[in-house]
Design a protein around this motif. Structure first.
Motif, PDB file in Angstrom:
ATOM      1  N   SER A   1       0.837  -1.196   0.000  1.00 57.06           N
ATOM      2  CA  SER A   1       0.000   0.000   0.000  1.00 57.06           C
ATOM      3  C   SER A   1       0.878   1.255   0.000  1.00 57.06           C
ATOM      4  O   SER A   1       2.089   1.185   0.169  1.00 57.06           O
TER       5      SER A   1
ATOM      6  N   GLU B   1      -2.023  -4.584   0.165  1.00 62.16           N
ATOM      7  CA  GLU B   1      -2.239  -4.764   1.597  1.00 62.16           C
ATOM      8  C   GLU B   1      -3.546  -4.119   2.046  1.00 62.16           C
ATOM      9  O   GLU B   1      -3.977  -3.116   1.483  1.00 62.16           O
ATOM     10  N   LYS B   2      -4.135  -4.695   3.089  1.00 65.42           N
ATOM     11  CA  LYS B   2      -5.263  -4.048   3.764  1.00 65.42           C
ATOM     12  C   LYS B   2      -4.699  -2.842   4.483  1.00 65.42           C
ATOM     13  O   LYS B   2      -3.771  -2.959   5.276  1.00 65.42           O
ATOM     14  N   SER B   3      -5.240  -1.671   4.191  1.00 72.65           N
ATOM     15  CA  SER B   3      -4.756  -0.459   4.856  1.00 72.65           C
ATOM     16  C   SER B   3      -5.793   0.640   4.688  1.00 72.65           C
ATOM     17  O   SER B   3      -6.824   0.447   4.042  1.00 72.65           O
ATOM     18  N   ASP B   4      -5.493   1.799   5.244  1.00 73.46           N
ATOM     19  CA  ASP B   4      -6.369   2.965   5.090  1.00 73.46           C
ATOM     20  C   ASP B   4      -6.176   3.632   3.736  1.00 73.46           C
ATOM     21  O   ASP B   4      -6.940   4.508   3.366  1.00 73.46           O
TER      22      ASP B   4
ATOM     23  N   HIS C   1      -9.472  -7.595  -6.927  1.00 73.69           N
ATOM     24  CA  HIS C   1      -8.478  -7.214  -5.922  1.00 73.69           C
ATOM     25  C   HIS C   1      -8.372  -8.303  -4.866  1.00 73.69           C
ATOM     26  O   HIS C   1      -9.378  -8.887  -4.464  1.00 73.69           O
TER      27      HIS C   1
ATOM     28  N   PHE D   1      -6.500  -8.811  -0.999  1.00 77.09           N
ATOM     29  CA  PHE D   1      -5.852  -8.065   0.070  1.00 77.09           C
ATOM     30  C   PHE D   1      -5.145  -9.021   1.018  1.00 77.09           C
ATOM     31  O   PHE D   1      -5.677 -10.069   1.359  1.00 77.09           O
TER      32      PHE D   1
ATOM     33  N   PRO E   1      -2.622  -9.064   4.716  1.00 78.62           N
ATOM     34  CA  PRO E   1      -2.379  -8.222   5.891  1.00 78.62           C
ATOM     35  C   PRO E   1      -1.132  -7.349   5.725  1.00 78.62           C
ATOM     36  O   PRO E   1      -0.130  -7.786   5.165  1.00 78.62           O
ATOM     37  N   GLN E   2      -1.239  -6.139   6.230  1.00 76.17           N
ATOM     38  CA  GLN E   2      -0.085  -5.248   6.241  1.00 76.17           C
ATOM     39  C   GLN E   2       0.831  -5.699   7.374  1.00 76.17           C
ATOM     40  O   GLN E   2       0.354  -6.098   8.436  1.00 76.17           O
TER      41      GLN E   2
END
Length: 156
Positions: A14, A38-41, A51, A53, A55-56
């Motif tokens: 991200s 990555e999963k993020s804001d 897509h 995702f 984990p970050q």
């Protein structure tokens, strides 16, 4: 293999790496593709129809080794499901498992060293340099660090 039948996996952490890979919109339009990030804001841009995702994570976290092993497992799941012909990545951490597993599965790996890397190679770049079928740098000075690379110019 024609453009319409080739499948491309775009892989980027991200933030800036995702922003960089999103600049490859002209390539994305021509192929069946999917994005792994990555999963993020950070907002996922309008790039690829599918897509995935993951984990970050941070190398300094205590749980990093376990999360990193999980990332290899998740990478294998995604690549076996999608069966891409190419992986194009701008890094960073999530790129390594995709390059390793992709190479083991016979997928062509294209790595684009970060625009931010003007003089010194990134850790991911050093790790995937010999795994890549095509290694591109965005600055001419980086050719000294990666002699078998290709100068691709600036993505931005």
């Amino acid at each position: 293999m024609s453009q319409s039948t080739a499948k491309v996996a775009f892989v980027a952490s991200s933030g800036g790496h995702l922003e960089e890979i999103s600049r490859l919109k002209e390539i994305e339009k021509k192929y069946d593709c999917f994005l792994v990030t990555e999963k993020s804001d950070f907002e996922v841009i309008d790039f690829c129809n599918r897509h995935y995702f993951v984990p970050q994570m941070n190398r300094k976290q205590l749980q990093f080794p376990i999360k990193f092993m999980f990332l290899f497992f998740r990478t294998l799941q995604i690549l076996l499901k999608e069966k891409p012909d190419f992986i194009i990545t701008t890094g960073a951490l999530i790129a390594y498992p995709f390059c390793v597993v992709g190479k083991l599965l016979g997928i062509k790996v294209i790595y684009v060293e970060s625009f931010a890397r003007v003089n010194h190679p990134s850790m991911t770049g050093k790790l995937v340099y010999n795994l890549s079928d095509l290694f591109m740098v965005q600055w001419e000075d980086m050719l000294a660090n990666y002699p078998k690379s290709m100068l691709g110019g600036e993505i931005f």
